[in-house]
Write an enzyme that holds these catalytic residues in place. Structure first.
Site, short mmCIF file in Angstrom:
data_model
loop_
_atom_site.label_atom_id
_atom_site.label_comp_id
_atom_site.label_asym_id
_atom_site.label_seq_id
_atom_site.Cartn_x
_atom_site.Cartn_y
_atom_site.Cartn_z
N ASP A 171 -8.48 3.84 -5.61
CA ASP A 171 -7.83 2.56 -5.30
C ASP A 171 -6.48 2.51 -5.97
O ASP A 171 -6.14 3.35 -6.82
CB ASP A 171 -8.71 1.35 -5.65
CG ASP A 171 -8.98 1.20 -7.13
OD1 ASP A 171 -8.28 1.84 -7.93
OD2 ASP A 171 -9.88 0.43 -7.49
N LEU A 172 -5.68 1.54 -5.54
CA LEU A 172 -4.31 1.40 -6.04
C LEU A 172 -4.32 0.57 -7.32
O LEU A 172 -4.91 -0.50 -7.36
CB LEU A 172 -3.43 0.73 -4.98
CG LEU A 172 -3.40 1.44 -3.62
CD1 LEU A 172 -2.43 0.75 -2.68
CD2 LEU A 172 -3.03 2.90 -3.77
N ASP A 214 -8.06 -2.39 -1.23
CA ASP A 214 -7.19 -1.27 -1.60
C ASP A 214 -8.02 -0.05 -1.99
O ASP A 214 -7.51 0.83 -2.68
CB ASP A 214 -6.27 -1.67 -2.75
CG ASP A 214 -7.05 -1.97 -4.03
OD1 ASP A 214 -8.08 -2.64 -3.94
OD2 ASP A 214 -6.62 -1.52 -5.11
#
Length: 922
Positions: A171-172, A214
């Site tokens: 994920d970001l 995300d």
């Protein structure tokens, strides 16, 4: 013609007639096959023989161009052993096209087949595209979670024992900050760009999935451990270099990895995800922007609890079904709340391998906590047997650590941020890992539920935290309801059952009931309706509050009596003259029409009793969909739709559709984005020249703000100034624009240029602050600019509505050396009876004024007299919005001093204005 008649009609036609009917369909070719002769005959569009192929079946495999796998279909079809329609592939150049064969019944001895060929290549391509689109996430184009999970499970089931693979969850980092800071539109751009990068970085054989938000999942096929580690190092570095539309913006990612070596099998998507998610969590603990391998694939195995025999009362389904659905079912089927909460805590403890669960009630004011309910295994002690206390600082530390699911995870070896008192309170009873899930009532924090592991430290995945957060909401709603029903006096959980004025259920109970339905997924086709009386205060002023209260009571009774299915409907008074209804919902147009009909009928009845009242109802309607997060979301959306009904609008019911949702999202971005926009100089000042009607020289300019957004779009002031007027932030924007203009003047002064005066718009909100003028002066002093270079403008409407304060503000400006200007004169409220007392230098006639006055000689005469009067009072006059030669000629003839409008120039950036100004002076 009826169907049976049509059938009889066709059966009576000759073969050629039947084929003529078929050929009317585009793309069809007629044929006949003679079985005895083994001869194929193709016909053209006019039913004339186009081509004959003797010995067709004998040559079928060798020279027909039919795909080898489909030859048997054609043979069986032509020999009558396979019924149509039959789809086959025909060679066309280097590829194949798809053709559908079908036959018509033929009268005779059965030695002939007549039929048609239809090219269905494009149809099949469209179907394949639609099928592929259904598998893809609409924003990123990657596989959606459902499809990705299926593909990965299929691969794992069929995995070659001599191959290895890698499973990634990524994920970001801090992506929530991207949405909060730059807005969801840019957030979507980041996700889309990142997904595009993943497609280029990984191989086509790899499976790329957007798991949600995300979070992304990647399965890398046929890769060694060494190659996987090397690839991950490249991935982390390359992500930092991804470019976005916003200059200087960059992202990083945290990655959890599972590696399946050769001869390792038997794992499912869910097991690999849990293991990789654990590794992702370790990457975040270590500082993010890195990857971590799962150290043991057996860390998460999908084994059932081993001690089920100790709990014969637990339905086995509860341990495998969706946790949220299970919680709803337990509360629905269990007779008492105490029995339900006890059973649910046992189920949750077994599902998530916990040792203790405690419902903790918190009183923030007294800084005290106490337990309401507790379940524990036989191996761990009770906790919170008595009330305990906490400090404000420790509470804020805990409260601010809650994530988007309302949960926070505490580990025994990572509690340095808390005081010793808090550590003892939060981690008591031998706890090694505690997940706290927040409880809210009416938007207020009322406590938490602690989910405790004592035997060893426990990792909580993102999916598990989300599930626990939802279960906690359900427990909280039922706990609140239980305490209300039992009327526990003095409890912070206690809320009233009914509205004292109208007798409807209270707003608190309305929200609880609706929340239960929406969160539980039971809403079905429902809508939220927010209704109020427009200008009801004037009714109260005219008829008195007693009559006003009676109208509100009668409206509540009227709605409840009119609602047909009261068992499926909730209705309450929010506050004052505002009401909410949660109703079964079908078609949008039907719902809106029905609500409008109800409102108009009630108004008609009240009009008979209060003939001069002019009562009006307005409503906003929000349809409950799958994206609705709960009661608050629905109420806010319906309320937003309600507020779109204006006083003069004939439409009194507004439906919250996609366009309105986009408008609200844009408004939220505008409201929340002002600080970032000011800091990033996204607000830019444009200048519109003021032209002398004597010699057509530039004698001044008005500063007008434009918002240049990161995506290149330009927002005009009317899209954001009204919003900032409402929330008061227009004051900050005014000072920002004033400082930009002051800096612009200073820059030209330093270059030896003689600047013309620039007028700057001032909100009437400044009139409330006696120090406003001093703040403007401080900006001038910082840049060394004289106030006579600027004019301060307020609108006529704002001046009339805030007359005394604005009059004082104008006076203070003039005392400080500023010129003052009255904007939009003649557009709104008339100031004619007050204008002699307002300290002014310039009066700007609104474009509406000139548009109306130029229509006839009387209008021109009136304009002439008005300008003469303003000149007689010592004011200079400017007409804004001049766009035509005729308007300029009239304004010149009636003696107006200057004009401002598109006839000469639209508002332009500072550089363009400098070019215009100094070229015109040469």
């Amino acid at each position: 013609m009826k169907k049976d008649d049509e059938k009889n009609f066709l059966s009576g036609l000759k073969t050629q007639d039947k084929m003529s009917i078929l050929l009317k369909s585009a793309g069809m070719t007629a044929f006949e096959y003679l079985l005895k002769e083994d001869q194929m005959i193709y016909y053209n569009a006019h039913l004339k023989v186009d081509r004959e192929m003797p010995g067709f079946l004998k040559k079928l495999e060798a020279s027909s161009g039919i795909h080898p796998e489909d030859v048997w279909k054609v043979r069986e079809f032509l020999q009558g052993r396979l019924r149509g329609p039959v789809e086959v592939r025909l060679r066309e150049g280097e590829s194949y096209k798809r053709v559908q064969m079908d036959a018509l019944p033929v009268e005779g001895d059965g030695e002939k087949i007549a039929g048609c060929l239809k090219d269905v290549t494009e149809d099949r391509k469209r179907e394949e595209i639609l099928e592929e689109q259904a598998k893809r996430d609409s924003l990123t184009g990657l596989y959606n979670n459902f499809t990705g999970k299926s593909l990965i499970n299929e691969y794992l089931t069929q995995k070659n024992p001599y191959t290895s693979c890698g499973f990634l969850v990524m994920d970001l980092d801090y992506f929530k900050n991207v949405n909060d800071t730059y807005g969801h539109l840019f957030g979507d751009e980041v996700l889309s760009t990142f997904a595009g990068f993943l497609r280029t970085f990984f191989e086509k054989k790899d499976i790329l999935v957007r798991a949600g938000g995300d979070e992304f999942v990647v399965l890398m096929k046929d890769i060694s451990h060494e190659a996987l580690a090397k690839k991950m190092g490249q991935l982390i570095k390359t992500i930092r270099k991804i470019e976005f539309s916003r200059p200087g913006f960059s992202i990083t990612s945290s990655i959890g990895i599972c590696y399946l070596a050769e001869n390792v099998s038997g794992y499912t998507y869910e097991q690999l995800f849990e293991n990789a998610d654990w590794a992702l969590y370790q990457a975040k603990i270590q500082g993010r922007d890195r990857y971590v391998f799962c150290d043991n694939l057996r860390r998460f195995e999908m084994a059932a609890p081993s001690n089920l025999e100790k709990f014969p009362e637990i339905d086995q389904r509860y341990l495998h079904n969706d946790a949220v659905a299970t919680a709803f079912e337990i509360f629905e089927k269990t007779t008492t709340f105490d029995a339900a909460i006890e059973l649910l805590m046992k189920v949750v403890a077994l599902r998530y391998q916990l040792d203790r669960i405690t419902v903790v009630q918190t009183d923030i004011r007294s800084k005290m906590v106490e337990r309401s309910y507790q379940w524990r295994s036989e191996y761990v002690p009770e906790v919170l047997e008595n009330t305990d206390s906490f400090t404000k600082e420790d509470f804020y530390t805990l409260f601010r650590s809650y994530d988007e699911y309302g949960t926070t995870v505490l580990q025994q070896d990572n509690m340095k941020m808390y005081s010793e008192q808090a550590r003892n309170l939060l981690m008591q009873g031998g706890a090694k890992t505690v997940l706290y899930a927040a409880m809210y009532s009416e938007g207020s924090y009322v406590g938490a539920i602690s989910y405790v592991a004592c035997q060893r430290e426990r990792y909580w995945s993102k999916q598990e935290r989300k599930q626990i957060g939802e279960v906690t909401k359900i427990i909280t709603a039922h706990l609140m309801k239980n305490r209300v029903l039992n009327r526990m006096p003095g409890s912070s959980f206690s809320v009233p059952d009914y509205d004292s004025l109208t007798g409807t259920i209270s707003f608190a109970r309305f929200r609880e009931e609706v929340e239960r339905i929406i969160v539980g997924g039971y809403a079905g086709p429902y809508c939220m309706v927010y209704t109020d009386f427009m200008g009801f205060k004037y009714f109260n002023q005219k008829y008195g509050y007693r009559s006003g209260d009676q109208v509100l009571k009668e409206f509540a009774n009227y709605i409840m009596e009119t609602i047909q299915d009261s068992s499926r409907t909730y209705f309450c008074r929010v506050v004052a003259d505002q009401f909410l209804a949660f109703l079964p919902h079908h078609k949008p147009e039907d719902s809106c029409a029905r609500i409008e009909e109800l409102n108009e009928e009630f108004v008609r009845r009240m009009q008979e009793r209060f003939p001069d009242s002019r009562l009006r109802l307005r409503s906003g309607v929000y349809p409950i969909d799958k994206e609705c997060l709960g009661a608050s979301t629905a109420i806010d959306a319906a309320n937003y739709a309600r507020r779109q009904v204006e006083e003069t609008s004939s439409r009194r019911v507004v439906y919250y559709d996609t366009a309105l949702k986009g408008q609200q999202q844009m408004e939220n971005e505008i409201i929340n984005g002002i600080d970032k926009a000011i800091a990033g100089h996204q607000f830019q000042v444009y200048y519109q020249p003021k032209i002398s009607l004597n010699d057509h020289r530039i004698i001044g300019a008005e500063a007008l703000v434009r918002w240049i957004r990161p995506d290149g779009s330009i927002l005009r002031p009317d899209s954001f100034i009204p919003l900032y007027e409402k929330n008061g932030r227009v004051i900050d924007l005014d000072f920002y624009v004033f400082e930009q203009v002051t800096a612009f003047i200073r820059k030209n002064q330093d270059m030896g240029r003689q600047m013309v005066p620039v007028s700057v718009n001032v909100s009437a909100l400044h009139a409330r602050d006696t120090d406003a003028v001093a703040q403007y002066q401080a900006i001038l002093e910082r840049y060394g600019v004289n106030p006579d270079r600027l004019q301060m403008e307020l609108t006529e409407t704002a001046t009339v509505l805030n007359y005394e304060n604005v009059r004082r503000l104008f006076s203070d400006f003039q005392k400080a050396g500023f010129a003052t200007s009255l904007d939009d004169f003649g557009a709104g409220f008339s100031i004619l009876n007050l204008i002699t007392d307002v300290p002014l230098n310039v009066v700007k006639l609104d474009y509406i004024f000139i548009n109306k006055c130029e229509q006839n000689e009387r209008g021109i005469y009136f304009l002439n007299q008005m300008i003469d009067m303003l000149h007689g009072l010592g004011f200079r006059t400017i007409c804004e919005g001049a766009e035509t030669d005729r308007q300029v000629k009239i304004l010149t003839e009636v003696g107006c001093d200057a004009i401002q409008g598109n006839w000469f120039s639209v508002p332009v950036p500072a550089e363009k204005f400098e070019e215009m100004l100094y070229i015109s002076k040469k």
